[in-house]
Design an enzyme around this catalytic site. Structure first.
Site, mmCIF file in Angstrom:
data_model
loop_
_atom_site.group_PDB
_atom_site.id
_atom_site.type_symbol
_atom_site.label_atom_id
_atom_site.label_comp_id
_atom_site.label_asym_id
_atom_site.label_seq_id
_atom_site.Cartn_x
_atom_site.Cartn_y
_atom_site.Cartn_z
ATOM 1 C CE LYS A 31 -3.752 -0.436 2.425
ATOM 2 N NZ LYS A 31 -4.309 -0.706 3.760
ATOM 3 N NE ARG A 102 -5.245 3.432 3.804
ATOM 4 C CZ ARG A 102 -5.295 3.676 2.496
ATOM 5 N NH1 ARG A 102 -4.676 4.722 1.988
ATOM 6 N NH2 ARG A 102 -5.944 2.856 1.703
ATOM 7 N N GLY A 111 -7.975 -7.190 5.182
ATOM 8 C CA GLY A 111 -8.618 -7.230 6.485
ATOM 9 C C GLY A 111 -7.736 -7.656 7.631
ATOM 10 C CG MET A 113 -5.371 -3.526 12.353
ATOM 11 S SD MET A 113 -4.356 -2.103 12.722
ATOM 12 C CE MET A 113 -5.058 -0.865 11.692
ATOM 13 N NE ARG A 346 -6.079 -4.477 -3.012
ATOM 14 C CZ ARG A 346 -6.628 -4.603 -1.820
ATOM 15 N NH1 ARG A 346 -5.883 -4.634 -0.744
ATOM 16 N NH2 ARG A 346 -7.935 -4.694 -1.678
ATOM 17 C CG HIS A 464 -13.822 -10.428 3.935
ATOM 18 N ND1 HIS A 464 -14.141 -11.739 4.221
ATOM 19 C CD2 HIS A 464 -12.516 -10.278 4.211
ATOM 20 C CE1 HIS A 464 -13.058 -12.346 4.681
ATOM 21 N NE2 HIS A 464 -12.060 -11.482 4.677
ATOM 22 N NE ARG A 673 1.010 -48.507 -8.366
ATOM 23 C CZ ARG A 673 0.527 -47.650 -7.476
ATOM 24 N NH1 ARG A 673 1.341 -46.813 -6.860
ATOM 25 N NH2 ARG A 673 -0.760 -47.607 -7.215
ATOM 26 C CD GLU A 802 6.548 -46.747 -4.263
ATOM 27 O OE1 GLU A 802 5.591 -46.034 -3.961
ATOM 28 O OE2 GLU A 802 6.439 -47.760 -4.967
ATOM 29 C CB SER A 821 8.214 -43.261 -11.805
ATOM 30 O OG SER A 821 7.147 -42.397 -11.498
ATOM 31 C CB CYS A 893 3.892 -41.106 -10.752
ATOM 32 S SG CYS A 893 4.561 -42.382 -9.687
ATOM 33 C CE1 TYR A 913 6.765 -39.338 -15.552
ATOM 34 C CE2 TYR A 913 8.779 -39.913 -16.716
ATOM 35 C CZ TYR A 913 7.738 -40.256 -15.866
ATOM 36 O OH TYR A 913 7.681 -41.511 -15.328
HETATM 37 P P1 ADP Z 1 -7.648 -2.220 3.553
HETATM 38 O O1 ADP Z 1 -6.241 -2.650 3.612
HETATM 39 O O2 ADP Z 1 -8.547 -3.049 4.369
HETATM 40 O O3 ADP Z 1 -8.120 -1.993 2.168
HETATM 41 P P2 ADP Z 1 -7.346 0.624 3.793
HETATM 42 O O4 ADP Z 1 -6.164 1.083 4.532
HETATM 43 O O5 ADP Z 1 -7.291 0.702 2.334
HETATM 44 O O6 ADP Z 1 -7.714 -0.812 4.304
HETATM 45 O O7 ADP Z 1 -8.545 1.478 4.325
HETATM 46 C C1 ADP Z 1 -9.853 1.156 4.037
HETATM 47 C C2 ADP Z 1 -10.616 2.340 3.538
HETATM 48 O O8 ADP Z 1 -10.528 3.414 4.427
HETATM 49 C C3 ADP Z 1 -10.116 2.902 2.239
HETATM 50 O O9 ADP Z 1 -10.626 2.203 1.166
HETATM 51 C C4 ADP Z 1 -10.692 4.270 2.275
HETATM 52 O O10 ADP Z 1 -11.999 4.283 1.811
HETATM 53 C C5 ADP Z 1 -10.648 4.605 3.727
HETATM 54 N N1 ADP Z 1 -9.501 5.478 3.982
HETATM 55 C C6 ADP Z 1 -8.256 5.115 4.330
HETATM 56 N N2 ADP Z 1 -7.462 6.184 4.424
HETATM 57 C C7 ADP Z 1 -8.220 7.243 4.130
HETATM 58 C C8 ADP Z 1 -7.967 8.650 4.040
HETATM 59 N N3 ADP Z 1 -6.761 9.148 4.271
HETATM 60 N N4 ADP Z 1 -8.987 9.442 3.716
HETATM 61 C C9 ADP Z 1 -10.202 8.938 3.478
HETATM 62 N N5 ADP Z 1 -10.510 7.646 3.545
HETATM 63 C C10 ADP Z 1 -9.527 6.798 3.865
HETATM 64 MG MG MG Z 2 -7.844 -0.692 0.964
HETATM 65 MG MG MG Z 3 -10.429 -3.120 4.924
#
Ligand code: ADP
Ligand code: MG
Ligand code: MG
Length: 940
Positions: A31, A102, A111, A113, A346, A464, A673, A802, A821, A893, A913
């Site tokens: 990120k 973040r 997710g 954190m 990403r 998710h 075999r 084996e 094999s 195998c 192979y």
């Molecule tokens: P994840 O790794 O779960 O995607 P993020 O760090 O991307 O978490 O944060 C989730 C969401 O929080 C982002 O998609 C965005 O919508 C919001 N967010 C994060 N940072 C900011 C920011 N600086 N301003 C506004 N929204 C934010």
């Molecule tokens: Mg995100």
């Molecule tokens: Mg998230």
């Protein structure tokens, strides 16, 4: 450790790490690295800074303490952010700067954190924000969200506790939506949230913005070793990362009214791979509202009507990003008062189908070259294209429709929680599970992992559930609001129809359809893009791909998938047909006639299958009782024994099977075999009296006789017992019959004008004598067959490697064996001393506690089993060349032949192979190509 702890980004610049793209990702996390990169290429990003993954590693080294030198660096970077974003100070009571905190590791871990938004709000600064924006409602809503996110994410106070308060409040005020609450309501709610916080955290909600910041940074670091993160890394097999980075970034607000909003999108359709802009947005919403499925979002194209300027800019960014990264991107954005900010980009997770299409189309668009396209697609993701689809002819109609989130069809028993799913999968392995939830969260990943498919009642295409399912190639339908879940009653209703837990529901992740009951599936169809990618892969590949197949149908299927021969044809599978098993059981139960056996041996008569002479006779000395007087007489009797007579019908069956397989594999080698499993596997066991009665009737013996034989055959440890080459060494007629069937079939197919390359494989050889005795005998049988037919066929005799001893004594064995094999299932079992059927008790702990990095039955244990294989290859090849001047052909195998990482290993150690099940052939082709190309791009 690099000198700098913190890197700033903002405006059109970002601090340079001096590293290449990969190094940047490792240091700043995906990120952080991408936020910096977006700044550099002129895409609007709110300013911020990244605390490196090395600081995270140091944090753990120092017993969970932020290293001292990092503290001033963080404070300085914060000043830069303040300066870059209008000069406002973090949490300034008059006009506060707010930030998000973040997490972000080198590989995306959705997710791991939850992000903390609006950090910097306090009792004082919330007033400032209210005044400055002239929007107290917005200010208090942001504050209560902060307390919730900070409390639950950083301080471990359950989110539900806060949710409870807002529900109460809404009920009290008769509000339906969150947005129906007034500024005063929210102000009151903040009080209640703070009380919840205090009760559970045993401390006041911190009123010092810096304190908030440092606590949040700590929390991100701690989340690196939280259960969710560990579980995710385990399932995704992620190892070797330093830790997570922390991104602190100026907040922008999508929830400031109708000229604001937030969204998530993919630069191409992640389900199909089609080159269209794909995603969702919500007006007047913040952060994860789109993802969380609280409100149902709008499709991205509609933004063109609501905010045409922003949409145009976004479309421009879409193409800039693809050109820059040369990859499909998953982006997050927020619009504050008509101004667009990018918050993340990403590589987008995608289905296997999409991965293939995107790679091929990008190569055709000249964005990438062909070898990059080949490297781009994770071999395992092809599973998705090879998944069965729901039979369109089925007349089970959909009762509801949700959002098609991850394609493919899945039928499974309804289960309502991840824990129950895991439990069910343990108790009833193989039973299909459909996980049905309101929404999923990272806590659910273990349950999602064992499910065949996932159905949720809320959430959108970027929820998710959708993202994880797509990544794993699992069918998934989300946002199906006609599904109502009643956990207490252990049932759901779908559009009013009640379905109990444990009953079948089917989802179609391609269309979004939800059906009650079990819908039959059909084989998948190959796309043109898939074929193209495979052609490109084959150009790079060095090793051959064979298949494990026991029937003509499987052989044909595997040929379609590109198999170049059969690496393992298990003959015992052929014994299980109804008439065949009876014959085989008769053979097992046949009583040896000691006198005849002895006489045959003395007179040098081999089995009737060896000679082909079914009418041969033998002179047997028998003791006959003439009314109390015993006398020895010589009788001339048919040489055939009871065991041979029982086996005779099987000769025809096996020959017919082999003919079918050879024809299907026209021109390609087929490794067969000889019988491998212990004989008791073919008899009903003692607790199965009914089964035994049936068998007794079928073959004309008594139940007692059967059980007596079962007792005789009983072994304490069958895996290391009377099996493999030990069987034909004791009962040569079994081996003779099989060799005869193979050679006669080869002769027949050759007569039909096809080319045949049979390879007779003798299993479980540990000492060369086992092989040399059986080989000699096999040659005698083959010679007899060819002589009788007046036709010669080429064939080879080799062995499975084996046993550890076979690896060590490979030089000796290679003097006799024409090929090796590796049977890595048994080799793994014998090397570790793990019975492969009995790892349930300890393997989960082993993996969790990192006693082993991976299950060695899934991926070759490179350091142990792999070393033995290297020894075997080296000794075998050297000896074969020295003694016979021949290249020793070597393959694998075991199940590992279809595991991409193992295929890469096999390539590296010089195998000729790999062989795997038909459906994994394309996966192995791709993995082999990637192995040859080196360095794969699997870091999605
Ligand atoms: P994840 O790794 O779960 O995607 P993020 O760090 O991307 O978490 O944060 C989730 C969401 O929080 C982002 O998609 C965005 O919508 C919001 N967010 C994060 N940072 C900011 C920011 N600086 N301003 C506004 N929204 C934010
Ligand atoms: Mg995100
Ligand atoms: Mg998230």
């Amino acid at each position: 450790m690099s000198a700098k702890h913190v890197y700033f980004f903002g405006g059109k610049a970002a601090e340079d790490t001096g590293l290449d793209a990969k190094g940047q990702k490792e240091l700043l996390g995906g990120k952080g690295a991408n936020l910096a990169e977006m700044c550099r290429i002129g895409i609007p990003v709110p300013p911020g800074f990244t605390i490196t993954t090395e600081v995270c590693a140091a944090y753990y080294e120092q017993g969970k303490k932020i290293p001292e030198a990092a503290v001033p660096a963080i404070e300085e970077a914060l000043k830069k952010v303040e300066a870059a974003f209008g000069g406002r100070k973090l949490g300034d009571p008059a006009d506060p700067l707010l930030v998000s905190v973040r997490s972000g590791a080198a590989l995306s871990m959705p997710g791991m954190m939850n992000t903390i938004l609006n950090l910097g709000l306090t009792d004082a600064s919330v007033e400032g924000l209210a005044k400055k924006t002239d929007n107290p409602r917005f200010a208090y809503d942001s504050y209560r969200r902060l307390i919730d996110m900070f409390g639950s994410t950083a301080m471990g106070c359950e989110h539900e506790k806060f949710e409870h308060e807002i529900h109460e409040m809404k009920a009290q005020k008769g509000a339906k939506l969150d947005t129906d609450l007034s500024a005063d309501d929210l102000k009151e709610l903040v009080k209640r949230y703070k009380a919840v916080y205090k009760k559970h955290v045993k401390d006041d909600f911190p009123q010092d913005p810096k304190k908030q910041l440092f606590l949040a940074v700590n929390a991100v670091f701690n989340s690196w070793n939280g259960n969710k993160a560990i579980e995710y890394r385990r399932i995704e097999r992620i190892t070797g990362l330093k830790g997570t980075a922390v991104n602190v970034q100026a907040m922008v607000f999508g929830n400031m009214g109708n000229s604001s909003g937030t969204g998530v999108a993919f630069t191409r359709d992640p389900n199909t791979g089609e080159n269209v802009f794909y995603g969702d947005y919500l007006i007047n919403a913040q952060g994860e509202d789109v993802v969380a499925g609280i409100r149902t979002p709008e499709p991205i194209a509609q933004l063109n009507d609501e905010m045409p300027k922003v949409y145009e800019q976004l479309v421009g960014i879409r193409s800039t990003l693809e050109k820059h990264y040369k990859e499909m991107q998953d982006i997050e954005f927020t619009v504050q008062d008509g101004v667009l900010y990018m918050l993340q980009t990403r590589s987008g997770k995608r289905t296997g189908t999409a991965a293939v299409r995107i790679a091929v189309e990008m190569a055709k668009e000249k964005l990438i070259d062909e070898t990059t396209a080949v490297k781009r697609v994770a071999p395992d993701s092809l599973n998705h294209l090879l998944q069965p689809q729901l039979d369109p002819k089925s007349d089970i109609k959909a009762v509801a429709q949700g959002i098609a989130a991850s394609p493919g069809g899945a039928s499974g028993k309804v289960i309502l929680t991840a824990e129950a799913a895991v439990e069910h999968a343990e108790k009833f392995p193989g039973e299909p599970i459909l996980l049905v939830r309101k929404e999923t969260s990272p806590e659910d990943v273990a349950g999602m992992d064992v499910a065949k498919g996932i159905l949720t009642s809320t959430g959108g295409k970027a929820s998710h559930a959708a993202v994880v399912a797509r990544g794993w190639g699992k069918p998934c339908v989300v946002g199906c609001d006609e599904v109502k879940i009643d956990e207490a009653a252990q049932q759901i209703t779908i559009a009013g129809h009640v379905v109990k837990v444990g009953e079948f529901v089917t989802i179609n992740g391609t269309t979004g359809d939800v059906m009650i009951g079990k819908v039959p599936t059909i084989a998948p169809s190959m796309t043109a893009d898939f074929a193209t990618l495979m052609t490109w892969a084959d150009r790079s590949r060095k090793i051959k791909i064979r298949t494990n197949a026991d029937s003509p149908a499987d052989s044909l299927k595997a040929r379609e998938f590109g198999a170049e021969g059969i690496g393992l044809c298990r003959t015992e599978h052929m014994f299980f047909g109804k008439d065949r098993i009876a014959a085989f059981r008769r053979m097992i139960l046949a009583e040896d006639d000691a006198a005849k056996t002895a006489a045959r041996k003395e007179q040098g008569i081999l089995s009737v299958f060896a000679t082909g002479d079914y009418f041969a006779t033998v002179e047997v000395e028998r003791e006959i009782d003439f009314g109390g007087q015993k006398q020895t007489v010589k009788t001339v009797e048919p040489a055939i024994t009871a065991r041979e007579r029982a086996l005779a019908p099987l000769l025809g069956f096996q020959r017919a099977d082999f003919i079918g397989i050879f024809e299907a594999m026209d021109g390609y080698p087929v490794t067969i075999r000889l019988l491998d499993p212990p004989l008791h596997e073919f008899l009903p066991q003692k607790d199965n009296v009914k089964g035994a009665e049936e068998v007794a009737k079928q073959i004309g013996v008594s139940v007692e006789q059967i059980f007596a034989r079962v007792d005789e055959l009983h072994e304490m440890n069958p895996m290391m017992g009377f099996r493999g080459c030990r069987l034909p060494l004791v009962f040569p007629e079994i081996g003779d019959m099989q060799v005869r069937a193979i050679i006669e079939a080869a002769i027949e197919v050759k007569k039909r004008g096809k080319s045949v390359l049979p390879e007779i494989m003798i299993p479980l050889v540990g000492v060369v004598e086992e092989l040399s005795i059986l080989k000699k005998r096999a040659i005698a049988v083959a010679d007899a067959c060819m002589k009788a037919a007046g036709v010669t066929v080429e064939y080879q005799i080799g062995t499975m490697i084996e046993l550890p001893r076979a690896c060590i004594a490979a030089d000796k064995i290679a003097e006799e064996a024409e090929f090796f094999s590796f049977g890595t299932n048994d080799l793994t079992q014998m090397t570790f001393g793990f019975s492969r059927d009995d790892i349930k008790g300890f393997m989960p702990t082993y993996l969790k506690d990192k006693v082993l990095p991976i299950d060695p039955f899934q991926t070759i244990d490179f350091n142990g089993v792999g070393e033995l294989m290297k020894i075997g290859i080296q000794k075998g090849r050297t000896s074969r060349t020295a003694k016979h001047g021949q290249h020793l052909k070597i393959g694998i195998c075991g199940e590992h032949g279809g595991d991409p990482d193992s295929v890469v290993f096999c390539h590296k150690i010089g195998m000729d192979y790999v062989s795997c099940s038909p459906f994994r052939v394309p996966i192995a082709r791709l993995a082999a190509a990637q192995a040859a190309l080196g360095d794969t791009a699997r870091d999605k």
